[in-house]
Design a protein around this motif. Structure first.
Motif, PDB file in Angstrom:
ATOM      1  N   HIS A   2     -34.337 -25.847  11.099  1.00 47.15           N
ATOM      2  CA  HIS A   2     -32.942 -25.770  12.039  1.00 47.15           C
ATOM      3  C   HIS A   2     -33.292 -25.695  12.798  1.00 47.15           C
ATOM      4  N   ILE A   3     -32.529 -25.856  13.373  1.00 43.34           N
ATOM      5  CA  ILE A   3     -33.148 -24.604  14.827  1.00 43.34           C
ATOM      6  C   ILE A   3     -32.847 -23.647  14.868  1.00 43.34           C
ATOM      7  N   GLU A   4     -31.847 -23.803  14.135  1.00 42.33           N
ATOM      8  CA  GLU A   4     -31.694 -22.031  14.324  1.00 42.33           C
ATOM      9  C   GLU A   4     -32.662 -20.547  13.434  1.00 42.33           C
ATOM     10  N   GLY A   5     -32.721 -21.982  13.058  1.00 41.60           N
ATOM     11  CA  GLY A   5     -34.966 -21.215  11.765  1.00 41.60           C
ATOM     12  C   GLY A   5     -35.942 -21.110  12.064  1.00 41.60           C
ATOM     13  N   THR A   6     -35.729 -21.317  13.789  1.00 43.83           N
ATOM     14  CA  THR A   6     -36.911 -21.432  14.865  1.00 43.83           C
ATOM     15  C   THR A   6     -36.894 -19.606  15.940  1.00 43.83           C
ATOM     16  N   LEU A   7     -36.121 -18.936  15.426  1.00 43.19           N
ATOM     17  CA  LEU A   7     -35.191 -17.978  16.089  1.00 43.19           C
ATOM     18  C   LEU A   7     -36.499 -16.988  15.718  1.00 43.19           C
ATOM     19  N   GLU A   8     -37.544 -16.320  17.078  1.00 44.05           N
ATOM     20  CA  GLU A   8     -38.350 -15.885  16.545  1.00 44.05           C
ATOM     21  C   GLU A   8     -38.222 -14.755  17.140  1.00 44.05           C
ATOM     22  N   PRO A   9     -38.370 -13.907  16.797  1.00 43.37           N
ATOM     23  CA  PRO A   9     -38.273 -12.312  16.418  1.00 43.37           C
ATOM     24  C   PRO A   9     -37.909 -12.048  18.109  1.00 43.37           C
ATOM     25  N   GLU A  10     -39.062 -12.211  18.720  1.00 44.13           N
ATOM     26  CA  GLU A  10     -39.538 -12.503  20.133  1.00 44.13           C
ATOM     27  C   GLU A  10     -38.169 -12.545  20.712  1.00 44.13           C
ATOM     28  N   LEU A  11     -38.035 -13.919  20.455  1.00 51.23           N
ATOM     29  CA  LEU A  11     -36.778 -14.346  21.708  1.00 51.23           C
ATOM     30  C   LEU A  11     -35.507 -13.964  20.714  1.00 51.23           C
ATOM     31  N   MET A  12     -34.953 -12.941  19.516  1.00 51.62           N
ATOM     32  CA  MET A  12     -34.413 -12.924  18.753  1.00 51.62           C
ATOM     33  C   MET A  12     -33.885 -11.661  19.648  1.00 51.62           C
ATOM     34  N   ILE A  13     -34.589 -10.317  20.030  1.00 54.73           N
ATOM     35  CA  ILE A  13     -34.334  -9.040  21.031  1.00 54.73           C
ATOM     36  C   ILE A  13     -34.335  -9.354  22.219  1.00 54.73           C
ATOM     37  N   ASN A  19     -27.798 -10.579  26.227  1.00 54.86           N
ATOM     38  CA  ASN A  19     -26.531 -10.628  26.356  1.00 54.86           C
ATOM     39  C   ASN A  19     -25.593  -9.221  25.938  1.00 54.86           C
ATOM     40  N   GLY A  20     -26.412  -7.858  25.438  1.00 52.41           N
ATOM     41  CA  GLY A  20     -25.531  -6.620  25.532  1.00 52.41           C
ATOM     42  C   GLY A  20     -25.292  -6.590  24.085  1.00 52.41           C
ATOM     43  N   VAL A  21     -25.602  -7.326  23.350  1.00 51.13           N
ATOM     44  CA  VAL A  21     -25.649  -7.776  21.879  1.00 51.13           C
ATOM     45  C   VAL A  21     -26.498  -6.427  20.307  1.00 51.13           C
ATOM     46  N   SER A  22     -26.655  -5.489  20.372  1.00 46.73           N
ATOM     47  CA  SER A  22     -26.814  -4.899  19.375  1.00 46.73           C
ATOM     48  C   SER A  22     -27.763  -5.271  18.442  1.00 46.73           C
ATOM     49  N   LEU A  23     -29.116  -4.740  17.921  1.00 47.83           N
ATOM     50  CA  LEU A  23     -29.618  -5.715  17.260  1.00 47.83           C
ATOM     51  C   LEU A  23     -29.461  -4.839  15.484  1.00 47.83           C
ATOM     52  N   SER A  24     -30.016  -5.394  14.895  1.00 45.15           N
ATOM     53  CA  SER A  24     -29.922  -5.121  13.453  1.00 45.15           C
ATOM     54  C   SER A  24     -31.552  -4.218  13.490  1.00 45.15           C
ATOM     55  N   PHE A  25     -32.805  -4.925  14.476  1.00 47.17           N
ATOM     56  CA  PHE A  25     -33.859  -4.536  13.730  1.00 47.17           C
ATOM     57  C   PHE A  25     -34.000  -3.614  15.340  1.00 47.17           C
ATOM     58  N   PRO A  26     -35.228  -3.017  15.367  1.00 42.58           N
ATOM     59  CA  PRO A  26     -35.635  -2.337  17.385  1.00 42.58           C
ATOM     60  C   PRO A  26     -36.476  -2.922  17.392  1.00 42.58           C
ATOM     61  N   ASP A  27     -37.520  -3.579  16.649  1.00 39.55           N
ATOM     62  CA  ASP A  27     -38.617  -4.503  17.780  1.00 39.55           C
ATOM     63  C   ASP A  27     -39.068  -5.592  16.826  1.00 39.55           C
TER      64      ASP A  27
END
Ligand code: HPA
Ligand code: ZN
Length: 339
Positions: free
Chosen positions: A19-30, A36-44
């Motif tokens: 699943h391409i969405e399942g390849t979203l590594e935390p580093e790219l997520m951050i 995009n100026g979106v606040s995340l549920s994880f600090p790092d």
């Protein structure tokens, strides 16, 4: 003789359940959160990885869909896809059939064209610069209605030249294949290759229904097929492929441990099983780690690994000629190994 791990790393293989969405590594997520100026549920990134403890499929999907909300622009989908394809090529994946979940994006107001243009741009680049072949499979979210599935199908039709197949994913419990009978009839009429997740958390009946009602060519997961001996006989006789995802099954507690996984039993029974990574950013490994962990726990040998790699190309939706070219690559690879 090189180690089995090296042998696995080097053998040419196809990935058919990713699943391409399942390849979203935390580093790219951050990075996307900042861009995009979106606040995340994880600090790092580390905090995200620590939170990836799942009790079942639904507990994973809740986090997975939340993280997809960071993907907003064509560039985001391009970055996500090219990062996976680079990783795939580095692990000697020669061909990838990749799922995407457009409903999880269009429901947030993202245009279908934004998603597919970003993915396609990465495909074109990877085909030429990495020499990896790709196909795109649009998954329908089974927790939504068939009518909503039909609506995304309508949106997809103008982009048909970039889409090879239609699949079915998300929460299996309470959402049997039968719910999507008409949608899959339509997919067949339009000439799409079809697959469906079945027998992951669901029983052998779910696999049977996906085959008899949806007439899919391949089953994603399917590990619960072993509960029904007549079904197993049919899978073997017709060589209907299963795209098995060992690390995913352990992380989502389909099996208590890798040692208890039934991959080897199915393989030796003659079922056309393949190894895949499902959602590697969440389950602790890409395709090579899946092969290596399964091989270690189940004591797979080189002939098992060769069979699994061959199965991966045979089970693909490539043409017979293209499959043979890749099977020849395996042949060359194995004959070059010092024994
Ligand atoms: N099962 C169902 N739906 C999914 C999965 C899975 O393993 N991964 C992403 N969507
Ligand atoms: Zn999956």
């Amino acid at each position: 003789m090189n180690s089995l791990d090296d042998f696995i790393a080097g053998i040419p293989k196809a990935e058919l359940h990713i699943h391409i969405e399942g390849t979203l590594e935390p580093e790219l997520m951050i990075a996307l959160g900042i861009r995009n100026g979106v606040s995340l549920s994880f600090p790092d990134a580390e905090a995200a990885r620590k939170a990836y403890n799942f009790s079942d499929l639904q507990s994973f999907l809740d986090i997975y869909y939340r993280a997809t909300a960071l993907l907003l622009t064509e560039e985001d989908f391009y970055d996500l896809t090219i990062a996976y394809l680079k990783k795939a090529a580095s692990q000697n994946i020669r061909h990838a059939e990749i799922f995407f979940d457009p409903q999880s994006h269009t429901s947030r107001g993202i245009g279908f064209e934004t998603v597919i243009r970003g993915i396609e741009r990465a495909f074109v680049e990877a085909n030429s610069s990495l020499g990896i072949s790709t196909k795109l499979i649009m998954c329908i979210l089974r927790h939504l209605s068939e009518q909503e599935g039909m609506e995304i199908f309508d949106k997809a039709l103008p982009w048909k030249q970039w889409i090879s197949g239609i699949g079915l994913d998300s929460s299996e419990r309470g959402n049997p294949p039968e719910k999507f009978r008409k949608l899959f009839e339509r997919a067949h009429r339009e000439g799409f290759f079809t697959v469906a997740h079945a027998g992951e958390e669901g029983s052998a009946t779910s696999v049977r229904e996906a085959l008899d009602t949806l007439h899919v060519s391949r089953i994603d997961h399917g590990v619960h097929c072993m509960e029904d001996e007549r079904l197993v006989e049919e899978l073997v006789e017709k060589q209907i492929p299963l795209t098995v995802c060992p690390l995913s099954n352990v992380k989502l507690r389909v099996f208590k441990s890798m040692k208890e996984h039934n991959l080897k039993t199915m393989l030796h029974r003659g079922v056309a099983v393949t190894i895949n990574s499902d959602d590697p950013a969440y389950f602790g490994g890409y395709i090579n780690e899946n092969y290596i962990e399964a091989a270690k726990a189940l004591q797979l040998d080189r002939s098992d690994i060769i069979k699994l790699a061959q199965n991966s190309f045979i089970a693909s939706s490539l043409s017979t000629v293209h499959k043979q070219l890749y099977l020849n690559e395996i042949e060359r690879y194995t004959s070059q190994q010092i024994t």
